[in-house]
Design a protein around this motif. Structure first.
Motif, PDB file in Angstrom:
ATOM      1  N   ALA A 378       0.550  -1.208   0.001  1.00 56.97           N
ATOM      2  CA  ALA A 378       0.018  -0.094   0.013  1.00 56.97           C
ATOM      3  C   ALA A 378       1.026   1.428  -0.147  1.00 56.97           C
ATOM      4  O   ALA A 378       0.487   2.238  -0.653  1.00 56.97           O
ATOM      5  N   VAL A 379       1.978   1.290   0.917  1.00 55.43           N
ATOM      6  CA  VAL A 379       2.914   2.429   0.989  1.00 55.43           C
ATOM      7  C   VAL A 379       3.489   2.809  -0.440  1.00 55.43           C
ATOM      8  O   VAL A 379       3.584   3.665  -0.907  1.00 55.43           O
ATOM      9  N   ASP A 380       4.220   1.620  -1.054  1.00 53.00           N
ATOM     10  CA  ASP A 380       4.836   1.449  -1.926  1.00 53.00           C
ATOM     11  C   ASP A 380       4.086   1.921  -3.456  1.00 53.00           C
ATOM     12  O   ASP A 380       4.311   2.746  -4.081  1.00 53.00           O
ATOM     13  N   GLN A 381       2.765   1.556  -3.365  1.00 55.16           N
ATOM     14  CA  GLN A 381       1.939   1.945  -4.588  1.00 55.16           C
ATOM     15  C   GLN A 381       1.575   3.264  -4.486  1.00 55.16           C
ATOM     16  O   GLN A 381       1.650   4.004  -5.672  1.00 55.16           O
ATOM     17  N   LEU A 382       1.220   3.962  -3.215  1.00 58.94           N
ATOM     18  CA  LEU A 382       1.037   5.389  -3.438  1.00 58.94           C
ATOM     19  C   LEU A 382       2.151   6.417  -3.697  1.00 58.94           C
ATOM     20  O   LEU A 382       2.142   7.107  -4.559  1.00 58.94           O
ATOM     21  N   LEU A 383       3.477   6.042  -3.053  1.00 63.31           N
ATOM     22  CA  LEU A 383       4.467   6.474  -3.349  1.00 63.31           C
ATOM     23  C   LEU A 383       4.948   6.485  -4.949  1.00 63.31           C
ATOM     24  O   LEU A 383       5.689   7.494  -5.463  1.00 63.31           O
ATOM     25  N   ARG A 384       4.639   5.405  -5.545  1.00 63.21           N
ATOM     26  CA  ARG A 384       5.323   5.040  -6.701  1.00 63.21           C
ATOM     27  C   ARG A 384       4.319   5.792  -7.736  1.00 63.21           C
ATOM     28  O   ARG A 384       5.003   6.190  -8.796  1.00 63.21           O
ATOM     29  N   HIS A 385       3.060   6.075  -7.587  1.00 61.76           N
ATOM     30  CA  HIS A 385       2.187   6.489  -8.512  1.00 61.76           C
ATOM     31  C   HIS A 385       1.760   8.062  -8.200  1.00 61.76           C
ATOM     32  O   HIS A 385       1.292   8.617  -9.219  1.00 61.76           O
ATOM     33  N   MET A 386       1.935   8.406  -7.037  1.00 61.27           N
ATOM     34  CA  MET A 386       1.472   9.763  -6.779  1.00 61.27           C
ATOM     35  C   MET A 386       2.686  10.553  -6.233  1.00 61.27           C
ATOM     36  O   MET A 386       3.340  10.221  -5.174  1.00 61.27           O
ATOM     37  N   ASP A 387       2.788  11.972  -6.444  1.00 61.60           N
ATOM     38  CA  ASP A 387       3.679  12.872  -5.820  1.00 61.60           C
ATOM     39  C   ASP A 387       2.679  13.538  -4.666  1.00 61.60           C
ATOM     40  O   ASP A 387       1.669  14.190  -5.104  1.00 61.60           O
ATOM     41  N   VAL A 388       3.057  13.036  -3.431  1.00 69.06           N
ATOM     42  CA  VAL A 388       2.198  13.596  -2.392  1.00 69.06           C
ATOM     43  C   VAL A 388       2.851  14.506  -1.436  1.00 69.06           C
ATOM     44  O   VAL A 388       4.083  14.565  -1.175  1.00 69.06           O
TER      45      VAL A 388
END
Ligand code: HEM
Length: 422
Positions: A378-388
């Motif tokens: 979950a953490v990896d997917q968000l950081l991979r797909h989104m600039d937050v």
């Protein structure tokens, strides 16, 4: 070293002016509270679990690492079955308390609420079903589900990351692993929110709705078969009836999903709020697994286990007299920072996995590997797909108002999708 502390033999109910667990857990610095309690009381301190209609429900909060291990490991002195709680035996609990939801006087048929042979009978199917899960399939399904939630966040946007991402992922990952589709998962998620509302009617309705969905699913999976968790539980010979299977599945849905949400939230909080931390991760000096471990040590998603124990005998613990029928709350976050195990010497921390964020003993979490796989994905997917980017100083953000789990109530942020390389 013997500490000078207050009232070693006084009964739990005789103490007044107790600190509330929710106040501690949702404060900016719970460790300061634990240190103060440790100084005043030693390894075991009286606290308020909950207050309802001016009735204070007390418990012993176990602060010491060794004392927590002692309680978690000894089923002969400390029971998980709330039928042994004086407040149930003497009918002292006011109606409509939230703690009543976790401490039924008639235990539900799941390992969570039982001791000894009955616990073993009900726990074995869970252990076996979890061990049989294909981690590759879990990773693929979790990745797919994360991508769908990320898609819903749009190409760019702003809002609360806990609401937009961490909470749906925590719940849907759990329901997906059990074998529910996303729509049913969303229904179960709405019910789970009602379960912790403290509103008796809402809780009862949500429990009935969840049980109906799960029972129907068990019948279906038994007929059709499958590789998911519920399909495996549905055919396990240890269970005497479908109610036992449903209860064994509902604990992961209602409790573990909340723990997962907290772990994912606090890991993202750590990475996004602390640029030096983010740099260590992106620079390869700290792995995502290292970050997840750091969170378990320093910001345990479970501050106190929502599964209190009940003394079966008059015993002594950490120099304090515990009476038969007293409730004990396991202070996981306090134990993790007990000066006896967390000395501040960096050499003591190398490969040190003695934290209690998974519990220990017969009721220890059966799913640390699965939980880690889901949280990492979950953490990896968000950081991979989104600039937050977080948009408010996190020191000012409120913490979830819970006696048990600790995570930021919200993480205000802006996000935009990272263009994928062609
Ligand atoms: C895949 C997700 C998870 C599943 C399926 C799961 C399942 C469970 C179950 C069924 C129990 C009760 C075991 C028993 O009483 O015999 C349990 C206990 C526990 N879980 Fe998990 N869990 C999950 C995630 C987590 C997470 C993320 C945490 C926090 C880091 C956590 C921490 C704990 C702890 C501390 C206990 C022991 C409580 C006690 O002894 O009082 N779990 N878990």
């Amino acid at each position: 070293m013997t500490q000078q502390t207050t009232g070693g033999t006084a009964s739990l109910e005789s103490h007044t002016g107790l600190t509330s667990l929710t106040e501690i857990t949702s404060s900016p610095d719970p460790q300061a509270h634990y240190a103060r309690l440790r100084k005043q009381w030693g390894a075991v301190a009286p606290v308020e679990i909950e207050r309802k209609d001016d009735v204070v429900v007390p418990a012993w909060l176990v602060l010491g690492h060794a004392e927590n291990c002692q309680v978690m490991r000894s089923e002969l002195d400390y029971s998980r079955n709330a039928a042994n709680w004086r407040w149930n035996v003497e009918n002292l609990l006011p109606p409509g308390t939230a703690i009543g939801t976790y401490t039924p006087s008639v235990p539900r048929p799941t390992a969570f609420y039982h001791d000894g042979d009955e616990r073993k009978r009900l726990r074995e199917p869970l252990d076996e079903a979890l061990a049989a899960l294909d981690e590759r399939v879990v990773r693929e399904r979790t990745t797919d589900m994360c991508e769908r939630v990320i898609d819903r966040m749009g190409p760019s946007g702003s809002g609360d990351l806990v609401k937009a991402y961490c909470r749906p992922i925590g719940f849907l990952a759990m329901t997906t692993t059990l074998g529910f589709d996303l729509e049913t998962g969303a229904m179960l998620m709405a019910d789970a929110a009602s379960l912790v509302s403290g509103d008796g009617d809402r809780v009862a309705k949500a429990q009935a709705n969840t049980a109906g969905i799960v029972l129907e699913h068990i019948r279906q999976r038994r007929e059709e078969g499958g590789e998911d968790l519920l399909s495996r539980l549905a055919v396990h010979p240890n269970f005497a009836h479908d109610g036992e299977i449903a209860s064994s599945a509902i604990v992961p849905v209602s409790a573990a999903a909340i723990f997962l949400t907290a772990w994912i939230t606090e890991t993202l909080h750590q990475v996004l709020a602390d640029r030096s931390f983010a740099a260590r991760v992106s620079g390869g000096r700290l792995t995502l697994d290292g970050t997840l471990d750091e969170v378990l040590w320093r910001r345990s998603p479970i501050a106190q286990s929502p599964a209190p124990r009940f003394a079966l005998n008059d015993v002594e613990l950490g120099g304090r007299r515990i009476r038969r029928g007293d409730a004990l709350v396991l202070g996981i976050a306090a134990a993790n920072r007990d000066p006896a195990v967390h000395t501040g010497d960096p050499w003591d921390e190398v490969d040190n996995r003695s934290h209690l964020s998974w519990g220990t003993g017969p009721h220890a979490c059966p799913a640390p590997r699965l939980a880690r796989l889901i949280a990492r994905t979950a953490v990896d997917q968000l950081l991979r797909h989104m600039d937050v980017t977080l948009t408010e100083p996190t020191d000012d953000l409120p913490w979830a108002a819970s006696a048990w789990v600790r995570h930021s109530e919200r993480l205000p942020a802006t996000w935009s999708q990272v263009p994928t390389a062609m």
